[in-house]
Design an enzyme around this catalytic site. Structure first.
Site: not given
Length: 287
Positions: A59, A117
């Protein structure tokens, strides 16, 4: 079933994880919240009552939660900060260095939750990456460790290899794609489920007539009905919102309950092709 506790500093209950730590029953997603505007949104979220901020290396905003914590008047120990290891850093040594760098960027002494992730199965490194997270927890860099987007076969491998069961599995979950089998598998193994894209990113969920009817009857917004649905399924939703009004709206889901008929009406919205994008962890990979 996961045990739920009521907390004293907000009206949001907490979930007890399999490692005896806790997470709020709803969190705040930070994807695409970056820079000064991202920090402002996160501070607003904390002031509204959120106590869980969900970030990730990919991010590119790990510094923002750290800055928000230092700006907010809420004590650090009342907050839960999460980040995620990107697939390109799945070797054991790379995982540890990346977690260290995550801490440096955020200026935190520890993360409350750190996740893999994606499994990226064709690369065959997620078991090694998991061993890095296990080591990071031993070193005190993270309190709890978990995964994102892991299917049962991925979870079985990391558990068998390490003897450590993930505390959390964060998956795409919303009424168009409820993942009942994965949700049940997680629960059966004591793994808490977090929902990313809980309001159906880039689809028509927030305009769905069936949910509109339920919301109108209850005097709630569509988003509140959907987030309450997550809670009643036993999942920790991670909605994102920039405005204080929307943040508060998304948080106010603990003063009403959906009926069994409501839950059945929402269940009928499920579709085998309900993913908002074609991100099946069996083959989709992200680095």
């Amino acid at each position: 079933m996961l045990e739920i506790l009521m907390t004293s500093d907000t009206h949001v209950p907490s979930i007890i994880l399999n490692d005896s730590t806790t997470l709020p029953a709803i969190g705040f997603g930070t994807y695409k919240l970056n820079g000064a505007d991202g920090v402002k949104a996160m501070v607003q979220a904390i002031e509204s009552g959120y106590r869980l901020l969900d970030s990730a290396v990919n991010y590119e905003n790990e510094g923002a939660p750290g800055k928000a914590i230092r700006t907010s008047a809420v004590p650090r120990e009342q907050l839960r900060i999460a980040s995620k290891l990107p697939g390109r850093r799945y070797s054991f040594d790379d995982a540890l260095v990346t977690i260290e760098e995550s801490l440096y960027r955020s200026q935190l002494d520890y993360f409350d939750l750190y996740l893999l992730h994606w499994p990226n199965p064709s690369k065959g490194q997620y078991v090694e990456a998991w061993s890095g997270l296990v080591e990071a927890r031993k070193r005190g860099w993270v309190k709890s460790i978990g995964v994102c987007n892991f299917l049962p076969e991925h979870l079985e491998k990391v558990i068998a290899d390490s003897g450590v069961t993930p505390a959390v599995n964060q998956i795409e979950l919303h009424p168009y794609f409820p993942q009942h089998e994965q949700l049940a598998w997680n629960a059966g193994h004591g793994i808490a489920t977090q929902s990313w894209s809980p309001l159906g990113r880039a689809n028509h969920l927030l305009k769905d007539p069936a949910i509109q009817r339920i919301a109108a009857r209850l005097g709630k917004t569509l988003a509140q009905v959907i987030l309450r649905w997550h809670h009643q399924l036993g999942a920790i939703a991670l909605p994102k919102a920039s405005s204080a009004e929307r943040q508060q709206e998304n948080l106010d889901i603990f003063d009403f309950e959906l009926s069994e008929q409501d839950m059945q009406s929402i269940a009928r919205l499920a579709s085998p092709t309900g993913r908002t994008r074609d991100q099946d962890p069996a083959f989709y990979e992200e680095f």
